[in-house]
Every structure is written in structure tokens, then in C-alpha cells.
Design a protein around this motif. Structure first.
Motif: not given
Length: 246
Positions: A215-222
Motif C-alpha cells: 500500500d505504501a509503494a502504491a501511494l509513493e508511485a501515485w
């Protein structure tokens, strides 16, 4: 003869006692009235009790000082000015309620508002949190920096930054989300991230280490994508006068 002498002595003693009693009844004792404590002395005493370790006395003194008005309020402010920059948070709270909070650095303001936000009375909590949101809009870097330190205030600071719409807090919030020291802190970080990134990107408030990392990686990418889009928009020159869509 001895008996008559003893009787005479006893009679003399009784007469003397009676005379003393009559004297006491006739004497008027003028006792001066109890002197009134000057207001400046009373104010000094209240400030001393405010700063004392006894929580109940401190609380009662604080209420008395907050209720001062007119000349008494000015005496209080004049007395505080003699304390050479005393920064006890309890005194600052009284000054705050008297609309006389001194100039403070951003860090000192943050310390005071975080302390006030933990006050047991909801009235003070709401005021402090509202001003924290204002501070986050004006001085976001200071709030973000304090958030990065973690600790017991991280939950509140994250939500404050989200309510202030501080998009640049995303990296610090993602970090707190991953490194949260408690379930409560992670849930608060997830709430703040959902406010800033949108409900559909809100990370889960709990889960396995792999799920949290995902979830953290998805937010970083966004967030990285949002920065790129913002950079592209700022690079496009505005249309010149007279130029329009044909």
C-alpha cells in the motif's frame, strides 16, 4: 489566730480575683481590621500557585487569572513582564486566554499548541487543534519535520496536515504509515493519507508487513506521478493574448 489569718488571706485572694474579673469586663480592646492584600500581591501569589507542582492549586489559580479584567488584568500582564521571559506552558495558556500570548518561534508555538491539544477540557482541545491546522497552512515544513520525529504527537500531526490540505506531507505520512509504532498511529496515518490522496487510495489501517509495504509503494508511485503532472503543467507557457482554441 491562725484560722482568722487564713480566712483573711482567702478573702483577700477572692476579692482580688473578683477585681480582676471586673477589670477584664470593663476594658475595651481595639483590634485593627485585617489589612486587605493589595491586588498586585494577590496576583503574584496566584502566579506562584499556577507554577507550583500541585495540579489542583495550579488549575484553580489559572482560572482566577483567566478571569481577570480591566486594571487587574493589566497588573497581571505587568507582573508577567517582570518574570524575564518565563515560558511555563501553564502560564502561556493563561496568557493565551487573556489574548496576550507573546511572540514565539514556530517551534515554541508548536510545542504549546500540542500541549494545549492534550488538555482534559474539550474547549481548549478544539481551539488548539484549529490553530494547529492554521499553522500547518502557514508553516508546513515545521509540522512535517515534527511529524518525521514520530512519537505520541504523530497521530495528531498527521491528521492536522491532511485537514490543512498539505500535499507535500505525503512522503512523511507514508513513512509514518510504514514505521508506525502502534496500530493507532498506523490507522491515523492511513486516515490522513486517504484525505490527501483520495478515498480510493486510502491504505489499509492494518495488515501484514507485505500488505502495508504494498500500500505504501502504491501511494509513493501515485504521489510521484502527481509531481510529474504538476511539473508538466508549470512548464507549459500560458496562451498569449489573442491566441485561442480554433
Amino acid at each position: 489566730m491562725r484560722r482568722r489569718n487564713a480566712s483573711a488571706a482567702l478573702l483577700t485572694l477572692l476579692l482580688g480575683l473578683g477585681a480582676c474579673g471586673s477589670t477584664v469586663e470593663d476594658v475595651r480592646v481595639d483590634v485593627p481590621p485585617v489589612p486587605r492584600i493589595p491586588e498586585r500581591v494577590q496576583i503574584a501569589q496566584d502566579v506562584g500557585q499556577l507554577l507550583a507542582p500541585d495540579p489542583e492549586r495550579s488549575k484553580a489559580a489559572g482560572r482566577r487569572l483567566m478571569a481577570l479584567d480591566g486594571e487587574d488584568r493589566q497588573r497581571f500582564l505587568d507582573y508577567v513582564a517582570t518574570l524575564e521571559g518565563e515560558r511555563d506552558l501553564r502560564l502561556l495558556n493563561v496568557l493565551d486566554e487573556q489574548h496576550a500570548l507573546p511572540e514565539m518561534s514556530v517551534g515554541d508555538q508548536l510545542d504549546f499548541l500540542l500541549w494545549k491539544s492534550a488538555h482534559p477540557e474539550r474547549f481548549y482541545v478544539m481551539k488548539a487543534q484549529s490553530r494547529l491546522i492554521d499553522l500547518a497552512r502557514k508553516q508546513p515544513d515545521a509540522i512535517i519535520g515534527r511529524l518525521g520525529e514520530g512519537g505520541r504527537n504523530a497521530e495528531l500531526l498527521g491528521v492536522v496536515l491532511a485537514l490543512a490540505g498539505t500535499q507535500q506531507a505525503m512522503p512523511a505520512l507514508i513513512e509514518r504509515y510504514e514505521l508506525a509504532e502502534s496500530q493507532r498511529e498506523r490507522a491515523a496515518a492511513a486516515e490522513a493519507l486517504g484525505i490527501l490522496a483520495g478515498e480510493e487510495r486510502r491504505p489499509r489501517p492494518s495488515g501484514t508487513r507485505e500488505e502495508i509495504a504494498r500500500d505504501a509503494a502504491a501511494l509513493e508511485a501515485w504521489y510521484a506521478e502527481q509531481l510529474e503532472l504538476a511539473a508538466e503543467r508549470s512548464a507549459v507557457p500560458p496562451p498569449t493574448e489573442g491566441e485561442g482554441v480554433r
